[in-house]
Structures are given as structure tokens and as C-alpha cells.
Design an enzyme around this catalytic site. Structure first.
Site, PDB file in Angstrom:
ATOM      1  N   LYS A 124      -4.628  -6.512   3.275  1.00 19.86           N
ATOM      2  CA  LYS A 124      -4.606  -5.400   2.324  1.00 19.86           C
ATOM      3  C   LYS A 124      -6.008  -5.082   1.823  1.00 19.86           C
ATOM      4  CE  LYS A 124      -3.048  -2.357  -0.696  1.00 19.86           C
ATOM      5  NZ  LYS A 124      -4.140  -1.927  -1.560  1.00 19.86           N
ATOM      6  N   SER A 129       0.826  -1.199   0.000  1.00 16.55           N
ATOM      7  CA  SER A 129       0.000   0.000   0.000  1.00 16.55           C
ATOM      8  C   SER A 129       0.861   1.251   0.000  1.00 16.55           C
ATOM      9  CB  SER A 129      -0.918   0.036   1.223  1.00 16.55           C
ATOM     10  OG  SER A 129      -1.688   1.233   1.207  1.00 16.55           O
ATOM     11  N   HIS A 139      -7.737  -3.195   4.415  1.00 18.24           N
ATOM     12  CA  HIS A 139      -7.108  -1.849   4.410  1.00 18.24           C
ATOM     13  C   HIS A 139      -7.815  -0.982   3.381  1.00 18.24           C
ATOM     14  CE1 HIS A 139      -4.555   1.010   2.195  1.00 18.24           C
ATOM     15  NE2 HIS A 139      -4.009   1.301   3.353  1.00 18.24           N
ATOM     16  N   ASN A 140      -8.073  -1.541   2.195  1.00 21.21           N
ATOM     17  CA  ASN A 140      -8.746  -0.762   1.148  1.00 21.21           C
ATOM     18  C   ASN A 140     -10.189  -0.461   1.491  1.00 21.21           C
ATOM     19  OD1 ASN A 140      -6.281  -1.127  -0.142  1.00 21.21           O
ATOM     20  ND2 ASN A 140      -7.264  -1.224  -2.155  1.00 21.21           N
ATOM     21  N   GLU A 196      -9.979   2.331   3.732  1.00 21.92           N
ATOM     22  CA  GLU A 196      -9.591   3.481   2.883  1.00 21.92           C
ATOM     23  C   GLU A 196     -10.829   4.093   2.227  1.00 21.92           C
ATOM     24  OE1 GLU A 196      -6.347   2.677  -0.034  1.00 21.92           O
ATOM     25  OE2 GLU A 196      -7.859   3.244  -1.525  1.00 21.92           O
TER      26      GLU A 196
HETATM   27  C1  6PG Z   1      -3.087   1.469  -1.970  1.00 21.64           C
HETATM   28  C2  6PG Z   1      -4.347   1.707  -2.775  1.00 21.64           C
HETATM   29  C3  6PG Z   1      -4.347   0.950  -4.072  1.00 21.64           C
HETATM   30  C4  6PG Z   1      -5.724   0.973  -4.766  1.00 21.64           C
HETATM   31  C5  6PG Z   1      -5.957   2.246  -5.503  1.00 21.64           C
HETATM   32  C6  6PG Z   1      -7.237   2.168  -6.345  1.00 21.64           C
HETATM   33  O1  6PG Z   1      -3.219   0.943  -0.853  1.00 21.64           O
HETATM   34  O2  6PG Z   1      -2.018   1.833  -2.472  1.00 21.64           O
HETATM   35  O3  6PG Z   1      -5.451   1.223  -2.001  1.00 21.64           O
HETATM   36  O4  6PG Z   1      -4.000  -0.400  -3.797  1.00 21.64           O
HETATM   37  O5  6PG Z   1      -5.776  -0.026  -5.705  1.00 21.64           O
HETATM   38  O6  6PG Z   1      -6.090   3.259  -4.595  1.00 21.64           O
HETATM   39  O7  6PG Z   1      -8.312   1.791  -5.532  1.00 21.64           O
HETATM   40  P1  6PG Z   1      -9.830   2.007  -6.048  1.00 21.64           P
HETATM   41  O8  6PG Z   1      -9.772   2.211  -7.553  1.00 21.64           O
HETATM   42  O9  6PG Z   1     -10.556   0.750  -5.693  1.00 21.64           O
HETATM   43  O10 6PG Z   1     -10.322   3.238  -5.342  1.00 21.64           O
END
Ligand code: 6PG
Length: 467
Positions: free
Chosen positions: A181, A127, A184-185, A188
């Protein structure tokens, strides 16, 4: 001289990971299925210890044994085809590392396939985006511990460092790293949507300018909301459009995209009975935003409430919004870490929640000062049932719930959509309610479906003939 590690997949992430490894004195072999990306990386080199290969077998033979190969290609079939191509050249004890956003169930399958051939496989969450890959991401490796130990010297070197500690720690077996991960997203997505909603209140309810709101986010970033996402939001709001000279944010189309990791997080939580309402509402907010044409049409038909002309005290309400944002974050992280805890138990992964919070302090997209407090909460009580119950957060929420209640109710009265702020408040109020009204649900289910119910005063299972 043999190379110490190989990188396959030279898109921006792969190239930057390779350059990061070289900057840490690794001898890096690089390979891409199409030579254009290899040549593009070679043109950028300024003496780094990166050697390009245009033949996969030569790439593999150039590596010291046990060979360590870091694969950075698009999640899905591309990973399988790379593994298939490599299998012809690898020997027992070699290691393949998948640094893409692979689904953890795919990682579990790949792990089993390669294990049967004596090849080590690490599913590694990375990430931090392009910059993180180059300067230090947060790294979430899953697989066999002994295989991880062989790769750890390189992984911990290229990771972000916080207080001289690498943001890289062994997460757990098989797909555990990619699972961490994925969530985590999900966190996010929730974090980003909460920030959008705070911005919406400041802009639409307080009528503040984009520049004023940038100042507010910059101020918040000096305090307990200090985080990468708050920091970049201030920068984004200051950015002027080259064409019009106006704030660029005003001309970006309000249709949000997503690559799927937030969706996977919601699906996994729903499949396993884990309440992630805030993460899921952030996903639905993206879906509704993509209905742009429909929303423009609906706006001409569907009326909102009458405009409330009451003027609000700016400083007081900016503080309410700050409290609301912080409390929303606590609730969203509480849901994400509960998903970690419940899934860890289900898979017997023994996820290190304290350490996961620690490696989220740097490199990753959700990096924030606040993660120190989360880590301390799990340090104090590793068996903590829910982050909300930690003394620090329980006290913080006791104070900040007022701000969240004020902002949500004021915003909803004004007809402003707050999917995540309101989901945070609802999650909090539902979770702290010892006696709920789910008994009426049980009665309804028993009335029409004879699904039976338990009683609060007697042991056993009951059915009533309601008619
Ligand atoms: C990270 C981000 C990355 C993610 C992009 C696009 O941790 O570096 O989460 O892995 O793939 O930000 O995410 P979305 O297109 O699903 O918003």
C-alpha cells in the site's frame, strides 16, 4: 445472534467499511472511543445489520469466535493503544486487522507482539478513499496466510470487483500488505504529479482554457490513459466555484499537502538503493509548492527565459503531451514495481507482482486500464527484471519517447518546471545506457578519498596516486 465481524474507529473510512460489510450481509459490531461518531453512524443506519457498542468488552464479547476485529484509526500510536485495550479481552486465535495507512515496519512489530500472545494480526492496505471504503476498495492484506484465510471470505466480499474477481489477494507475510500500500501511494504521488505537468504544458505552453483541457482529459480517458486520476482531473477542471462562478481550480491555493506515505516510499527506496527518482521528485514538487511565500518573492528576483513567441500546432502537441504522460506513467510504475521486486527479495516475501497489478485495476486511487497490461507483462514473465523491458512497453516507449522528448525540451526552454516528466526521461535514458560515465565518479572518489575502483578490462580492485 453473535456478530460476524467488529469495526473499531468510526471516522468516514471506518463507518463506510462497516456499512460495506453490512451490505454484504455481515453482522457488524461497531465501536468508537468517543460515542459521537458511533451515534453519527447509528443515525445513518436504515436497517443495516450494524450494532453499536459503547463498552469495548461488550463489543468484543458480541463477536463470534475466532473474533475478527477491523481497526480503522489513524496510523501511529492510536493503533497501539487500540491493540493494548483489546488485548485484555481477546483469546488465542482471535484476529486484529489494521486497515489504516500504517508504516510496514510498525506492522511487523505489532505482528510479532500479538503473535507471541497467539493473536492473529493482519496489516491491510486499503485504497480507494471514502467512496472506495463504502463501495469496494482495493485490499492488500499481509500477515500469516492461515490467518488471512479466516478473514478472506469477508475481505474478498467487500473489495472492488473487476471481471467478477475481487481486488483483494493475499500479499505476503507480516508487513508485506502495508508495504504494498505504501508503494501504491508513492506511485499515486508520481501519477498525480505527471498529470499536473501535462495540464501545465497544455495550459501554459499551449494557452488552452480550463474547459478545453477538461475536454482533452475526458478524451484521453476513453483511450489507453483510462484511469481514475485522469477521469477525476477532467471533472475537477469542469467544476465551477460557487462564489465566483469561475473554474474552481483557479482559486485553489497552489500549496500541496501530504500525509507521509509518499515520503516513506522514497525513504525506503533510498535506504535500499532502489532508484525511485520519479516518485521522489513528485514528493519534492509538493515540498517546493509549500514554499508559496518564498516562491512569490523569488519570482520578483529570478528571471526565466525570454518568451518564445512560436505558435504551436495544438493537435500535434496535445498528442505529444498524451504520449509524454503515458510514457511518464510507464516509467513511474516501472520504478514502483522494481521497488516491490527488490524489497520482496530482501524480505523474502515473494510478492505476487502479477496479482498486485490485478488488484490495482479496481477500487484503488491508481486504478487504470493500463494495469491489465502490467499484469499481463508479469504473467508472461514473472521474473521480469523491469517493466520497461516487457515487449509491450519497450515497443510503446520506442514510439512515445519522441513525444516525451518534445514536451520536456519545449517546456524546459520555456522555463516550465517538469520534475516528473524530466525525471521519467532521465530514468529511461540512464537505464538504457550500457556504458555510462560513472567511471569518472569512481576516479574522483579515488583521487580525493583513495576509495579504489574496478577496471573494465582487468579483475581486481585498483587505486592510483593521482597527484
Ligand atoms: C488511497 C489514498 C489514501 C491517502 C490519501 C492522502 O489509496 O485511498 O492513497 O490512502 O492517504 O490520498 O494521501 P496524501 O495526503 O499523502 O496525498
Amino acid at each position: 445472534m453473535l456478530n460476524t465481524i467488529g469495526v473499531i474507529g468510526l471516522g468516514v473510512m471506518g463507518s463506510n467499511i462497516a456499512l460495506n460489510m453490512a451490505s454484504k450481509y455481515e453482522q457488524v459490531a461497531v465501536y468508537n472511543y468517543t460515542r459521537d461518531l458511533t451515534d453519527k453512524l447509528v443515525q445513518k443506519l436504515e436497517g443495516q445489520t450494524v450494532t453499536p457498542y459503547y463498552d469495548l468488552e461488550a463489543f468484543v464479547q458480541s463477536l463470534e469466535v475466532p473474533r475478527k476485529i477491523f481497526v480503522m484509526v489513524t496510523a501511529g500510536k492510536a493503533i497501539d493503544s487500540v491493540i493494548h485495550s483489546l488485548a485484555a479481552f481477546l483469546e488465542e486465535g482471535d484476529i486484529i486487522m489494521d486497515g489504516g495507512n500504517s508504516h510496514y515496519e510498525d506492522t511487523e512489530r505489532r505482528y510479532d507482539e500479538l503473535k507471541s500472545k497467539g493473536i492473529g494480526f493482519l496489516g491491510i492496505g486499503i485504497s480507494g478513499g471514502e467512496v472506495g471504503a463504502l463501495t469496494g476498495p482495493s485490499i492488500m492484506p499481509g500477515g500469516d496466510k492461515d490467518v488471512y484465510e479466516k478473514a478472506a471470505p469477508i475481505l474478498t466480499k467487500i473489495a472492488a470487483q473487476v471481471e467478477s474477481e475481487p481486488c483483494c489477494v493475499y500479499i505476503g507475510p507480516k508487513g508485506a500488505g502495508h508495504f504494498v500500500k505504501m508503494v501504491h501511494n508513492g506511485i499515486e504521488y508520481a501519477d498525480m504529479q505527471l498529470i499536473v505537468e501535462a495540464y501545465t504544458f497544455l495550459r501554459e505552453k499551449l494557452g488552452l482554457s480550463v474547459e478545453d483541457i477538461a475536454d482533452i482529459f475526458e478524451t484521453w480517458n476513453q483511450g489507453e490513459l483510462k484511469s481514475y486520476l485522469v477521469e477525476i482531473t477532467a471533472e475537477i477542471l469542469r467544476k465551477k466555484d460557487d462564489v465566483t462562478g469561475l473554474p474552481l481550480i483557479n482559486v485553489i491555493l497552489d500549496k500541496a499537502g501530504q500525509k507521509g506515505t509518499g515520503k516513506w516510499t522514497s525513504i525506503q527506496s533510498i535506504d535500499n538503493g532502489i532508484p525511485t527518482s520519479i516518485i521522489t521528485e513528485s514528493l519534492f514538487a509538493r515540498y517546493i509548492s509549500s514554499l508559496k511565500e518564498e516562491r512569490v518573492m523569488a519570482e520578483t528576483i529570478l528571471a526565466g527565459p525570454d518568451k518564445d513567441q512560436q505558435s504551436l500546432d495544438k493537435d500535434m502537441w496535445v498528442e505529444y503531451v498524451r504520449q509524454a504522460l503515458y510514457m511518464g506513467k510507464i516509467c513511474a510504475y516501472a520504478q514502483g514495481f522494481t521497488q516491490y521486486k527488490m524489497t520482496s527479495r530482501q524480505y523474502n516475501w515473494n510478492l505476487p507482482l502479477k496479482d498486485i497489478a490485478l488488484i490495482f485495476r479496481g477500487g484503488c486511487i491508481i486504478r487504470a486500464q493500463f494495469l491489465n497490461v502490467i499484469s499481463e507483462a508479469y504473467q508472461e514473465k514473472p521474473s521480469l527484471t523491469n517493466l520497461l523491458l516487457s515487449p509491450y512497453f519497450a515497443k510503446k516507449i520506442k514510439d512515445y519517447q519522441y513525444g516525451l522528448r518534445k514536451v520536456v525540451s519545449k517546456g524546459i526552454q520555456a522555463g516550465i518546471a517538469f520534475p516528473c516528466l524530466s525525471a521519467s526521461l532521465t530514468y529511461y535514458d540512464s537505464y538504457r545506457t550500457g556504458t555510462s560515465n560513472a567511471n569518472l565518479l569512481q576516479a574522483q572518489r579515488d583521487y580525493f578519498g583513495a576509495h579504489t575502483y574496478e577496471r573494465s578490462d582487468l579483475e581486481g580492485v585498483f587505486h592510483t596516486n593521482w597527484q
